[in-house]
Design a protein around this motif. Sequence first.
Motif, short mmCIF file in Angstrom:
data_model
loop_
_atom_site.label_atom_id
_atom_site.label_comp_id
_atom_site.label_asym_id
_atom_site.label_seq_id
_atom_site.Cartn_x
_atom_site.Cartn_y
_atom_site.Cartn_z
N GLU A 122 0.84 -1.19 0.00
CA GLU A 122 0.00 0.00 0.00
C GLU A 122 0.87 1.24 0.00
OE1 GLU A 122 -4.04 1.20 2.41
OE2 GLU A 122 -2.37 0.30 3.50
N SER A 123 0.54 2.20 -0.83
CA SER A 123 1.32 3.43 -0.89
C SER A 123 1.08 4.26 0.36
CB SER A 123 0.94 4.23 -2.14
OG SER A 123 -0.38 4.73 -2.03
N ASN A 124 2.05 5.11 0.69
CA ASN A 124 1.93 5.96 1.87
C ASN A 124 0.74 6.92 1.76
OD1 ASN A 124 4.20 4.80 3.00
ND2 ASN A 124 5.59 6.31 2.11
N ALA A 132 -13.69 -2.79 -1.47
CA ALA A 132 -12.27 -2.66 -1.17
C ALA A 132 -12.03 -1.55 -0.14
CB ALA A 132 -11.47 -2.39 -2.44
N GLU A 133 -12.74 -0.44 -0.29
CA GLU A 133 -12.59 0.67 0.67
C GLU A 133 -13.05 0.23 2.06
OE1 GLU A 133 -14.92 4.76 1.37
OE2 GLU A 133 -13.75 4.75 -0.49
N LEU A 134 -14.13 -0.55 2.11
CA LEU A 134 -14.61 -1.07 3.39
C LEU A 134 -13.56 -1.95 4.05
CD1 LEU A 134 -16.74 -1.94 5.54
CD2 LEU A 134 -17.42 -3.72 3.91
N LEU A 135 -12.93 -2.86 3.28
CA LEU A 135 -11.93 -3.76 3.83
C LEU A 135 -10.72 -2.99 4.35
CD1 LEU A 135 -12.10 -6.58 1.13
CD2 LEU A 135 -13.05 -6.65 3.44
N ASP A 136 -10.26 -2.01 3.57
CA ASP A 136 -9.12 -1.20 4.01
C ASP A 136 -9.47 -0.38 5.25
OD1 ASP A 136 -7.47 -2.12 1.99
OD2 ASP A 136 -8.02 -0.53 0.60
N VAL A 152 -10.04 -5.31 -5.22
CA VAL A 152 -10.80 -6.03 -4.19
C VAL A 152 -9.99 -7.19 -3.65
CG1 VAL A 152 -12.87 -7.40 -3.75
CG2 VAL A 152 -13.03 -5.35 -5.16
N LYS A 153 -9.34 -7.96 -4.55
CA LYS A 153 -8.55 -9.11 -4.10
C LYS A 153 -7.36 -8.67 -3.26
CE LYS A 153 -9.81 -11.88 -8.13
NZ LYS A 153 -9.32 -12.51 -9.38
N THR A 154 -6.74 -7.56 -3.64
CA THR A 154 -5.62 -7.04 -2.86
C THR A 154 -6.08 -6.63 -1.47
OG1 THR A 154 -4.49 -6.25 -4.86
CG2 THR A 154 -3.82 -5.27 -2.77
N ALA A 155 -7.24 -6.00 -1.38
CA ALA A 155 -7.78 -5.59 -0.08
C ALA A 155 -8.07 -6.81 0.79
CB ALA A 155 -9.05 -4.76 -0.28
N ARG A 191 -4.69 -8.13 2.16
CA ARG A 191 -4.17 -7.29 3.25
C ARG A 191 -4.94 -7.55 4.54
NH1 ARG A 191 -3.97 -1.76 -0.37
NH2 ARG A 191 -2.01 -2.18 -1.48
N ALA A 192 -6.25 -7.72 4.42
CA ALA A 192 -7.06 -7.99 5.62
C ALA A 192 -6.70 -9.34 6.23
CB ALA A 192 -8.55 -7.95 5.26
N ARG A 193 -6.50 -10.34 5.39
CA ARG A 193 -6.14 -11.67 5.90
C ARG A 193 -4.77 -11.65 6.56
NH1 ARG A 193 -8.68 -16.24 4.09
NH2 ARG A 193 -6.70 -17.36 3.93
N LEU A 194 -3.83 -10.88 5.99
CA LEU A 194 -2.50 -10.78 6.59
C LEU A 194 -2.56 -10.13 7.97
CD1 LEU A 194 -0.33 -9.76 3.50
CD2 LEU A 194 -0.26 -11.93 4.73
N GLN A 195 -3.58 -9.32 8.21
CA GLN A 195 -3.75 -8.68 9.52
C GLN A 195 -4.68 -9.49 10.41
OE1 GLN A 195 -3.82 -4.34 9.47
NE2 GLN A 195 -5.33 -4.42 11.12
#
Length: 282
Positions: A28-30, A208-212, A250-253, A256-260
């Motif tokens: 994810e970009s800064n 995706a915005e919801l997941l982030d 969406v898949k990227t989001a 990232r959620a699973r990694l957390q």
Amino acid sequence: TFNATRGDETTAHCQLEVAQDTTACEEESNAEALEIRKLVESEITSQHLIKPEVGDMERWQEISNRMMTNARELCEQLRLILEPTKCTRLKGDYRTGRRINMKKIIPYIASQFRKDKIWLRRTKAAQRDYKITIAVDDSKSMDHNNSKELTLQAISLVSQALTLLESGKLSVVSFGETTKVLLKYNEQFNGPTLFKSLDFSQNKTRVAELLDFSRIMNQNSSADGGGLFEHLLIILSDGRNIFSEGDNKVKTAIKRARLQRMFIIYIIIDNPTNKVSYKTFF
């Protein structure tokens, strides 16, 4: 598992892609992280002063009473799935600890004080300390597909079951064009206020915005048990326009959620009069 239906065409190519995808997650970009963090902080610190009317209270009470029996059944099913995560019960045979096991005193004396593992520690998990977020699709498609009533029933069902289970902390957010926090973790559940806050008028569905948003909101919190998944995100939606932001985003989001250590449950609120069922599973 991820399976989706778009329009009237059933697509199966997404099934298991997210679960089995071993490729590295796009960083994810800064700028993106900062923007989401500002949005989260703004929502957490803001106060949505929405006062329910008498009709809202009566309607919510009616829905809650109707869902109570099913909520008790769901609670017992969840009891088998959501294992205790917080160590609060005394257990074990230790040389030091919090409390003496009185059953070990006589063997301890009889052994001339050699069998000295007579202490108990709080090492047995007995309480649940999950952080659970219910995300409600607040887009217009929910109202157009007559999903509003079923959605309110689902909120009542899930919230009552989690309360009976004493599963931990509960928050509620709505999503569409933007994600809004309707109930914070440290607030008491207020059904009539949620009833009043949901108007199902947003024009887009940004998953995706919801997941982030949920990932950043839970970033600095963790359960004591250190289980595989500490945060549960339960999404209530009609399953439409899931990929409006693009498949890859969406898949990227999701990655990232699973990694957390977030576990995502996507519940479809489908109109029973529809001939075509829209099915989506995370």
